[in-house]
Design an enzyme around this catalytic site. Structure first.
Site, PDB file in Angstrom:
ATOM      1  N   CYS A  61      32.817  47.674  33.723  1.00 33.54           N
ATOM      2  CA  CYS A  61      32.006  48.590  32.915  1.00 33.54           C
ATOM      3  C   CYS A  61      32.249  50.051  33.278  1.00 33.54           C
ATOM      4  O   CYS A  61      31.458  50.932  32.910  1.00 33.54           O
ATOM      5  CB  CYS A  61      30.527  48.258  33.086  1.00 33.54           C
ATOM      6  SG  CYS A  61      29.920  48.537  34.762  1.00 33.54           S
ATOM      7  N   CYS A 160      43.071  37.691  37.382  1.00 28.26           N
ATOM      8  CA  CYS A 160      44.258  37.114  36.745  1.00 28.26           C
ATOM      9  C   CYS A 160      45.575  37.554  37.362  1.00 28.26           C
ATOM     10  O   CYS A 160      46.439  36.731  37.631  1.00 28.26           O
ATOM     11  CB  CYS A 160      44.289  37.469  35.257  1.00 28.26           C
ATOM     12  SG  CYS A 160      42.874  36.907  34.290  1.00 28.26           S
ATOM     13  N   THR A 264      20.440  51.593  41.262  1.00 30.64           N
ATOM     14  CA  THR A 264      20.669  50.156  41.365  1.00 30.64           C
ATOM     15  C   THR A 264      19.379  49.378  41.539  1.00 30.64           C
ATOM     16  O   THR A 264      19.032  48.528  40.734  1.00 30.64           O
ATOM     17  CB  THR A 264      21.612  49.852  42.551  1.00 30.64           C
ATOM     18  OG1 THR A 264      22.787  50.640  42.410  1.00 30.64           O
ATOM     19  CG2 THR A 264      21.969  48.384  42.576  1.00 30.64           C
ATOM     20  N   ASP A 361      25.070  50.804  56.265  1.00 29.20           N
ATOM     21  CA  ASP A 361      25.961  51.250  57.334  1.00 29.20           C
ATOM     22  C   ASP A 361      25.489  52.530  58.008  1.00 29.20           C
ATOM     23  O   ASP A 361      25.526  52.649  59.236  1.00 29.20           O
ATOM     24  CB  ASP A 361      27.368  51.460  56.768  1.00 29.20           C
ATOM     25  CG  ASP A 361      28.016  50.143  56.366  1.00 29.20           C
ATOM     26  OD1 ASP A 361      27.516  49.092  56.790  1.00 29.20           O
ATOM     27  OD2 ASP A 361      29.006  50.169  55.627  1.00 29.20           O
ATOM     28  N   GLN A 751      37.845  26.516  26.415  1.00 30.38           N
ATOM     29  CA  GLN A 751      39.205  26.010  26.506  1.00 30.38           C
ATOM     30  C   GLN A 751      39.402  24.782  25.617  1.00 30.38           C
ATOM     31  O   GLN A 751      40.519  24.330  25.442  1.00 30.38           O
ATOM     32  CB  GLN A 751      39.523  25.604  27.955  1.00 30.38           C
ATOM     33  CG  GLN A 751      39.525  26.733  28.945  1.00 30.38           C
ATOM     34  CD  GLN A 751      39.756  26.236  30.355  1.00 30.38           C
ATOM     35  OE1 GLN A 751      38.895  26.368  31.205  1.00 30.38           O
ATOM     36  NE2 GLN A 751      40.907  25.666  30.638  1.00 30.38           N
ATOM     37  N   ARG A 896      41.774  25.680  38.325  1.00 29.09           N
ATOM     38  CA  ARG A 896      43.214  25.893  38.376  1.00 29.09           C
ATOM     39  C   ARG A 896      43.877  25.036  39.459  1.00 29.09           C
ATOM     40  O   ARG A 896      43.655  25.234  40.650  1.00 29.09           O
ATOM     41  CB  ARG A 896      43.479  27.366  38.651  1.00 29.09           C
ATOM     42  CG  ARG A 896      44.894  27.837  38.434  1.00 29.09           C
ATOM     43  CD  ARG A 896      44.962  29.329  38.649  1.00 29.09           C
ATOM     44  NE  ARG A 896      46.190  29.919  38.137  1.00 29.09           N
ATOM     45  CZ  ARG A 896      46.407  31.226  38.042  1.00 29.09           C
ATOM     46  NH1 ARG A 896      45.461  32.069  38.421  1.00 29.09           N
ATOM     47  NH2 ARG A 896      47.527  31.686  37.559  1.00 29.09           N
ATOM     48  N   GLU A1248      49.205  27.010  37.002  1.00 30.31           N
ATOM     49  CA  GLU A1248      48.514  26.397  38.129  1.00 30.31           C
ATOM     50  C   GLU A1248      49.377  26.244  39.384  1.00 30.31           C
ATOM     51  O   GLU A1248      48.903  26.494  40.495  1.00 30.31           O
ATOM     52  CB  GLU A1248      47.984  25.019  37.708  1.00 30.31           C
ATOM     53  CG  GLU A1248      46.917  25.082  36.659  1.00 30.31           C
ATOM     54  CD  GLU A1248      46.526  23.695  36.165  1.00 30.31           C
ATOM     55  OE1 GLU A1248      45.415  23.270  36.450  1.00 30.31           O
ATOM     56  OE2 GLU A1248      47.363  23.065  35.506  1.00 30.31           O
TER      57      GLU A1248
END
Length: 1733
Positions: A61, A160, A264, A361, A751, A896, A1248
């Site tokens: 985004c 990907c 947030t 932190d 799929q 996969r 795969e």
């Protein structure tokens, strides 16, 4: 210059004004709950900005935010997350989205163009965010370094590509276009010469396209220097511009919420209505809070100063600290550097960070440096509070009305030193597991005057280790006292209440050692310098593949860019949630289970339905058809009924006007539960025997003999964990009901279009041809959008059906991760036998796999995982078994690799263990045992073109394996605190499905008169480049440019009955179909081409059109002719071919923190002759990186009590980022590979297999850890767990600290991961007498060798024996069933039954653990259980015809009277006849006729079924004798007493309400039968599950066991004759019962008339000549058993074709059951014993 500030807070509310892509946006009464991404997508319809996680942790985004700084007189650009940015914070700002950067119409920006041309796009969902991140960087810095680029991309995730091509694209986006701007001066010339020929030559980008910052914002002070107030949505947003006004507002609204920068947490509280008051004060424009003042001994930083601003100041302005090591500024920069990513650092402020509750932190840093906080309040003067004192009472201001104004940070003086560090789970965009700061002050004598060591994230606040300070004071500045300091740290922290306590204390001790040594080396440089931490390096890579001649006419084999690359890079590509809303569209959200296993006591929806905007509520009662679905058996409820089996299971859904209303209202639904016992882990499932009956068995040779004769043996346990898909686009569905003819349109990112179509049709009770499924593209899947999308589409469809309006259902990231499938965790016990020289002679493997609550695809995953385990090494004596464990977690499914990654990791780990045992190099041992060309593996496959050794040797040659090994050995000897490891890995994966019915595909190609070509096929674009390759295939066959070919979408209208996209086989299948269709068209056009050789393509098509030549063609492709049945090892072919690859990986670990990095990865892969080398390289890189996540980072964590997934998104589930890829990443496609004669242009499937190579990362890490352990005196092999997280690596390195912390008792954690290794069960499973069989406890004979299979010598004695023993066991265990264990399958013996087909006691396959009911077990032997020998084959003539003839006559007599009554009862059927005649006149289509013949009362039947569900238990037991009321023939009475009680056919027992026989007949029927009817049946042609012959299709097994014989009538026990009846009429007699098909549940009671028999006979004639059709109706019979249709064929093969086509077909809400009606007579006996040779 001081600017005048004006106030508007006492006036009317202000209109919110900001600009988007240069256009002004003005909003009256803005709602503070609305985020920027919501407004962009739903109000401005700018859908290029993607909503992937809503956590600010993925970067999809990302937008560019800009404002004008009137003080600095310049425009400030920064990247930000639109999902976290509230629109009220944007007043006076400018927003640039991907649509404002470039477009396909006006031209792409160089960044967008380079993303496409450098193949940085796969699924494309992350691409707009990537583009905006880099666009912002280039706007701020036209010549960024590569470090700048990698840093900028830390906040963007890609699942990907593996990041390498994205980084390469951005390098080429710099001004020179060659990536030279990131190089040093001496490198530029070399690179320029090398890449000069590669410089892209597209149209120049017009810089005037860049969005110009609005002049209105530059000229006017109105927006930035004036107080504003927004009122809307029940909130009041106040933004003062001065401290005075801020204090006034605080006094007026004492409970108001203060926002410093990032929204947030506040945004989340606003959306959840948890703010203390409706007033929100935003301090981002308060000038006094935004200053950084440099003082004499320190700096004062305003609380509204962002991290990015502070970091810029420290790097550029604080000159006096430059050049000094170990100073406060450098320590603060280190702390700032690794907090979040740029998108967060640009908006997060120091004040917001320090005043927020949680693990942060800089809290540890402030405690270490001794910072002071400056507060001010309306009532009191300003006050300064030491941070140490501030932290003692938690994160609270001294007074509730106090406001943090600034933070004073002292700078170190002479002889003062400061350092800070942290250790995250993942480097880049992650919070610290532990952070630490060290402050040291020394005197002139080099003695420690003061020391402060602070540790954070041990508990809820950082702490000072006081004992270390005390120990250090006065000590000499040397190393002698470090052990004392470690003891002090351990002593103080050992009582902390935290998880992973030993690991965190080890980190703290390691941090102290590292920081102290670095300070010591700074003060005393003469002592030398240690190399702490990982070796700094940047990413690089090379790709090697053959590219054909550019002038060649073939389009295939060329690396052309992604077909949709331009649309994806510009944000114009449409995904499901990008589709515009329908005017009457509604949204839906789930009501889910809050329990992992419980009964539903009540559901109260009143509060939810009272919410304004809520339209309705749906649950199982609203499902018109079946509420069940599943891949093999329909046993998964769409909506839970009376029991839930995992946390997050859908119970119902709220339908509302917006998704926000629906989600809020769903939380108001009150569900009461009654808890049931739970099982979560494999160990618990094993202990409680919660496993399905099926056991996978793969054997070769004599394992016991091989182990006994082996020189050496080794036993061990290997475990793999779960893995979340984390595709960027969440599951989404949009369902649009049509008013006409009950049609419905489903937009779904699945799929499996065919599966969605079928299941939606069954849910709604409508034919499949009324359901249209459309898929444009998917934003990543990896197997996760197969079965889980059926839940989304099904629930949305039921909701849309109920309200008759479009319904959209978009999963949130949290819901997606918590409720969908994962990769299967496994636990494997092995025992290996081998010689001292490394030859593995025997291996026994027992695998247990966690299915979750339902086994759905687990059996296939397990089988293929075991095949992967067995496909690389030639082990003469092998036995592998697999068991499926059922737990109360979301069902695991396809991911996969489909089991191959687990199997590969297991066998590679076993070989590594053996190599370490005998002291042989791991690569040498594997080379010794690998298969060779021409070998036959244990599944009967002859290894032709076995290219694995070639890949292996090429990879070793490429990396110079021997040289690198020596370099690593030398490196390890010189470095104490970091070690390196090197490992080879291999991949062998079968391509092609074992079941032939899914090895087929269709295509549809249209050529239009302008010459353009539209291709449709059954594959779905997931990001794997499928559409691009299909376009290449079509263009090559038709010999036209790729620009002429287009693929729009995949839908079930153009190409029906598609095969699921997966298995790395989709390109082969669909490419074959596209090639076939295009070749047909080419052949049609060939005469014209011959006549018009000089004509252009367009002229040729025009001529064809005017010549009336069809320009449309359907293509079809099917692969091999032999299938595979896992139950018959070695028979048939389980795949088309194997994919081979090899990798060599070099890693480096930090022995003090456990952190690692992959220094280098070289991959050589055999893809045949690649259709598109660039796409295949991207698949290899992406698969490998995803595999490294499985091996090192990704850990799914569940709550111990509730079973809820607690790692629910990229915020706390870490996938690999840009910093986690190999620093040097080289990929080579194997050249001149053997076997390039495959049908699709000699290519191989990819996608795969490369993931399997990541096992080498784990092996290399083991090498590094073992090197560290060897230095500590440990020479034994250390078994590193998977995933190898920093915790596992650090604890494996061992050392003095590890020995000390090992004595600390870990706290009881409330979380667990399925990957946790529980070694207590190790010895249990290696015991010879350990019982794993269902027959344990039944005192029956066993085969020799300890087999638990019963030996059945004859039907009577054995059946009685088994029955009596089973009843005795049930009685003895009745008390135990009252305990929690009794609620699970393995301890509930009432769910065992005697299978008359197999002759064994088996578990009912009807439902999995804690869902199914117990099948009926007859208390007396049934005479019809007589068996037949294994040699029986229905296609061969046997000597049972005379017996059948006699029995047939007896049956007919018993039916005659009832048939006559039924035939004469015409009045009962008038309604159905009238409805049928009306429908027949309206539509003559066959499918319509099917529907009409059964459709008259489907809604009434559905309502009746729902009523029965409400009255009966969800898990009610099957009724004994159901169906026994049927009239003659008498053998049908006997048949039904057995087979129908099991809920299935005489061929195979089946789950009630589901298509029988699953993969074999239920799913494979219609398509196979249509093909056979079209081309004619050939005897011997394969059918059914494995397509190996008729007997296999019917599950009639042939063996050569001794003692089998045909049972004749004379051998049967005496059967009591039934009461005599009147002689039967010849009208209903069948001539040959062996050719008669029984059809059940095709029509219901009251729907039989005189026309039904001839209609059925006519319909069945397409399978072959029909002799006769007879129909019986049972008075008052069960709905699905009341009507029985008997069809006699002339030939047996015709009957088989009818069974295959009709069985499992869905007609008007009914699932037809088809079978041979007399096969129950001929049961085979399981005689046991040895097989004949």
């Amino acid at each position: 210059m001081h600017l005048t500030c004006t106030s508007n807070l006492n006036d009317e509310p202000t209109a919110l004004v900001f600009f988007v892509n240069g256009k002004k946006v003005s909003i009256e009464n803005p709602d503070p709950k609305v985020t920027l991404i919501q407004y962009l997508r739903r109000n401005l319809y700018l859908t290029g900005t993607k909503e992937a996680c809503s956590q600010g942790a993925c970067g999809a985004c990302t937008v560019m935010l800009s404002y004008y700084n009137h003080h600095q007189k310049k425009i400030i650009h920064y990247s930000g997350n639109a999902c976290l940015t509230l629109i009220c914070s944007l007043h006076g700002m400018s927003v640039t989205t991907v649509e404002g950067v470039g477009s396909t119409r006006n031209g792409l920006h160089p960044i967008q163009r380079n993303m496409m041309e450098n193949h940085g796009i796969q699924c494309g969902f992350c691409t707009p965010g990537m583009v905006m991140t880099m666009y912002t960087l280039f706007r701020n810095n036209p010549e960024p370094s590569q470090e700048d680029m990698e840093r900028a991309l830390e906040g963007n995730l890609c699942r990907c590509t593996g990041y390498r091509p994205i980084l390469e694209a951005f390098k080429k986006s710099c001004p020179c276009g060659l990536g030279l701007c990131q190089q040093s001066a001496e490198e530029k010339k070399e690179i320029a010469d090398k890449k000069a020929g590669e410089k892209p030559s597209p149209d120049k980008y017009d810089k005037t396209q860049d969005v110009i910052f609005p002049s209105e914002l530059q000229k006017s002070l109105e927006y930035s220097q004036r107080d504003v107030m927004f009122v809307g949505g029940g909130y009041k947003w106040l933004r003062p511009v001065s401290l005075i006004k801020l204090l006034e507002l605080r006094a007026k609204f004492p409970n108001s919420t203060i926002i410093m920068g990032s929204q947030t947490s506040v945004g989340s509280k606003i959306r959840n209505n948890t703010l203390p008051s409706p007033e929100i004060i935003c301090c981002t424009q308060v000038l006094e809070l935004r200053r950084i003042v440099e003082e004499k001994n320190g700096i004062t930083v305003g609380s509204a100063v962002t991290f990015a601003q502070l970091e810029e100041y420290l790097r550029g302005n604080l000159k006096e600290t430059k050049g000094r090591d170990c100073n406060v500024a450098s320590a603060l920069l280190e702390g700032l550097r690794w907090i979040g990513a740029d998108q967060q650092r640009n908006v997060a402020t120091l004040g917001g960070h320090l005043m927020s509750v949680g693990q942060h932190d800089l809290q540890t840093f402030m405690l270490t440096v001794g910072a002071e906080l400056n507060f001010i309040s309306p009532k009191t003067k300003s006050k300064r509070v030491a941070y140490e004192k501030f932290m003692t009472n938690g994160v609270h201001a001294p007074d509730p009305s106090d406001i943090l104004v600034s933070v004073y940070i002292p700078l170190n003086k002479q002889n003062e030193y400061m350092m800070f560090t942290k250790q995250p789970s993942r480097r880049g965009m992650d919070w610290a597991v532990v952070n630490s700061g060290l402050y040291v002050k020394v005197n002139d004598k080099k003695h420690i005057e003061a020391l402060r060591f602070c540790v954070g994230n041990m508990e809820n606040k950082p702490c000072i280790i006081e004992k270390v300070s005390t120990t250090a004071k006065g000590r000499s500045l040397d190393e002698t006292w470090i052990p004392d300091a470690s003891d002090a740290i351990i002593d103080q922290l050992k009582g902390c209440k935290t998880d992973a306590l030993q690991y965190k204390i080890s980190l703290a001790c390691g941090f102290f050692y590292k920081l102290y040594k670095q300070i010591l080396e700074t003060i005393k440089p003469e002592n030398g310098k240690n190399n702490f931490g990982l070796t700094p390096s940047l990413s690089s890579g090379a790709q090697y593949y053959d590219v054909p001649n550019p002038e060649a006419k073939e389009i295939v084999w060329k690396p052309i860019p992604h077909a949709a690359g331009k649309s994806l890079a510009s944000g114009e590509a449409i995904f499901i949630d990008d589709m515009p809303q329908y005017t009457n569209e509604l949204s839906m959200w789930f009501v889910t289970s809050a329990k992992a296993h419980a009964k539903i006591v009540s559901v109260d929806t009143s509060a939810a339905l009272a919410v304004p905007g809520v339209v309705d509520y749906v649950d199982r009662r609203d499902v018109p058809g079946s509420n069940l679905f599943g891949p093999l058996y329909h046993d998964i409820p769409l909506f839970a009924n009376k029991e839930v089996s995992y946390h997050g299971q859908p119970i119902g859904g709220v339908i509302a006007e917006t998704r926000e209303i629906a989600r809020a209202a769903a939380k108001l639904v009150k569900v009461e539960y009654e808890d049931l016992p739970t099982i979560f882990t494999i160990d618990e499932a094993i202990e409680k025997k919660s496993m399905i009956e099926y056991v996978a068995n793969h054997t070769n040779g004599d394992v016991e003999k091989g182990l006994n004769e082996a020189e050496m043996t080794l036993e061990g346990v290997i475990e793999t964990g779960a893995q979340e898909h984390m595709y960027l686009e969440p599951i989404a569905a949009l369902v649009v009901p049509k008013i006409e003819d009950k049609e419905i349109e489903v937009f779904i990112n699945t799929q499996e279009a065919k599966g969605v179509q079928a299941d939606v049709g069954q849910f709604l009770g409508i034919p499949y041809n009324r359901v249209t499924v459309r898929v444009k593209r998917i934003g990543g899947s990896f197997g996760g959008k197969a079965l889980d999308t059926i839940t989304a589409s099904g629930t949305a469809a039921v909701a849309a059906w109920k309200v008759n309006r479009p319904v959209r259902l978009i999963y949130t990231r949290t819901h997606d991760v918590k409720t969908t499938c994962k990769r299967h965790p496994t636990k494997t016990f092995y025992k290996a036998g081998f010689s001292k020289d490394g030859r593995v002679t025997a291996l026994s493997v027992d695998m247990f796999i966690n299915a979750g609550w339902n086994s759905r695809t687990t059996v296939k995953v397990m089988e293929l995982g075991m095949i992967a385990m067995e496909s690389t090494f030639d082990i003469p004596n092998y036995r592998g078994t697999g068991r499926v464990c059922l737990t109360n977690l979301p069902s695991n499914g396809a991911f996969r690799g489909f089991g191959a990654p687990q199997g590969t990791f297991i066998i590679q780990s076993i070989m590594y263990d053996i190599a370490k045992k005998i002291g042989m190099p791991n690569d040498k041992l594997r080379e010794m045992n690998i298969y060779k060309e021409g070998d036959r593996n244990i599944h009967g496959m002859v290894l032709k073109d076995f290219n694995l050794p070639i890949c292996w040797e090429e990879c070793k040659k490429q990396i110079k394996f021997e040289e690198v090994s020596k370099e690593i050995e030398e490196f390890n000897s010189k470095n104490q605190y970091r070690k390196r490891g090197l490992a080879m890995s291999s991949a062998v994966m079968s391509i092609g499905y074992p079941m032939l019915f899914i090895c087929q595909a269709g295509a549809f190609v249209n050529i239009y008169t302008d010459g353009s070509v539209l291709v449709s096929h059954g594959g779905i674009e997931l990001g794997q480049g499928l559409f691009t390759k299909m376009i290449q295939v079509a263009a090559t066959v038709l010999e036209i440019p790729v620009e002429k070919v287009y693929i729009s979408e995949t839908n079930t209208v153009t190409v029906p009955n598609t095969t699921e996209t997966g298995g790395s086989f989709v390109t082969d299948l669909n490419g074959g179909a596209v090639m076939n269709a295009c070749q047909i068209l080419k052949d049609r056009l060939q005469p014209l081409r011959d006549a018009m050789p000089e004509a252009s393509w367009e002229q040729l098509i025009q001529a064809a059109y005017f010549s009336r030549i069809s320009l449309s063609a359907t293509g079809f492709y099917k692969s091999r002719e032999k299938g595979y049945d896992f139950k018959k090892q070695g028979e048939g072919e389980y795949c088309n071919y194997n994919s081979y690859g090899a990798a060599c990986t070099v890693v480096e670990i930090d022995c003090l923190t456990g952190e690692h990095q992959i220094l280098r990865a070289d991959i050589v892969f055999d893809v045949g002759k690649s259709l598109n080398p660039a796409i295949d390289v991207g698949q290899i890189e992406g698969g490998y990186v995803q595999g490294t996540g499985l091996m090192t980072l990704e850990k799914v964590v569940f709550d111990k009590d509730s079973g809820e997934v607690t790692s629910y998104g990229p915020g706390n589930y870490k996938v690999p980022g840009i910093r986690n890829i190999p620093k040097e990443f080289n990929v080579t496609l194997l050249k001149e590979a053997k076997g390039e004669n495959r049908p699709l242009y000699s290519s191989k499937g990819i996608g795969e297999p490369p993931l399997l190579l990541a096992a080498g990362v784990h092996l290399a890490l083991r090498e590094a850890v073992n090197a560290a352990r060897k230095e500590q005196g440990h020479n034994e092999n250390y078994r590193l767990e998977c995933p190898a997280t920093p915790e596992k690596i650090l604890m494996g390195c061992d050392g003095p600290i590890k020995k000390k912390v090992n004595t600390i008792e870990e706290n009881n954690q409330n979380f667990f991961s399925p990957s946790f290794l529980i070694l207590q069960g190790h010895n249990l499973f290696l015991q010879k007498n350990f019982k794993m069989s269902l027959y344990d406890g039944l005192d029956i004979d066993k085969e020799e060798g300890g087999s638990t299979k019963p030996v059945v010598a004859g039907w009577s004695s054995n059946y009685k024996l088994l029955q009596s023993q089973l009843q005795a066991k049930k009685a003895s265990s009745s008390q135990s069933r009252k305990s929690p264990k009794g609620l699970y399958k393995k301890s509930n013996d009432s769910e065992l039954y005697f299978n008359q087909i197999t002759g064994r006691i088996e578990r009912s396959p009807r439902m999995p653990a804690n869902l199914g009911s117990s099948p009926f077990i007859p208390s007396e032997p049934v005479p019809s259980l007589t068996g037949v020998a294994d040699e029986y084959d229905p296609l061969r003539p046997n000597d049972y015809e005379d017996f059948v003839k006699k029995r047939k006559e007896q049956r007919m007599k018993e039916r005659e009277e009832d048939m006559r009554k039924r035939d004469n009862d015409e009045d009962r059927h008038s309604r159905r006849r009238r409805d049928r005649d009306r429908d027949r006149d309206r539509d003559r289509d066959r499918d319509r006729d099917d529907y009409n013949r059964r459709g008259g009362g489907e809604m009434e039947r559905a309502q009746r079924r729902r009523d029965e569900e409400e009255e009966d238990d969800y898990q009610k037991p099957m009724k004994p004798g159901g169906g026994a009321a049927i009239a003659p023939p008498s053998s049908l009475i006997e048949e039904d007493q057995v087979s129908n009680d099991m809920g299935g056919s005489p061929i195979m027992p089946n789950r009630s309400g589901s298509p029988p026989m699953g993969y074999s007949i239920g799913l494979g029927g219609s398509v196979a039968s249509k093909i056979m009817a079209k081309y004619g049946y050939k005897e011997g042609q394969g059918l059914g599950k494995s397509e190996q012959g008729m007997s296999t299709a019917l599950f009639v097994e042939k063996t050569s066991k001794r003692g089998g014989k045909i049972i004749h009538e004379k051998d049967l026990p005496k059967i009591v004759e039934p009461p005599s009846r009147e002689p039967a009429s010849n009208t209903n007699l069948m001539k040959n019962p062996s050719k008669v098909v029984l059809l059940r549940n095709m029509v219901g009671p009251g729907e039989v008339d005189k026309d039904l028999e001839p209609e059925t006979a006519e319909e069945c004639s397409k399978y072959g000549r029909v002799i006769k059709c007879v129909i019986f109706e049972i008075p008052n019979g069960e709905d699905d058993e009341a009507v029985r249709i008997f069809v006699e064929f002339e030939r047996v093969d015709s009957a088989i074709k009818a069974i295959i086509d009709l069985n499992g077909r869905f007609f008007g809400g009914r699932v037809v059951k088809a079978c041979f009606y007399n096969l129950d007579r001929f049961r085979r006996l399981d005689l046991g014993g040895e097989l004949d040779s």
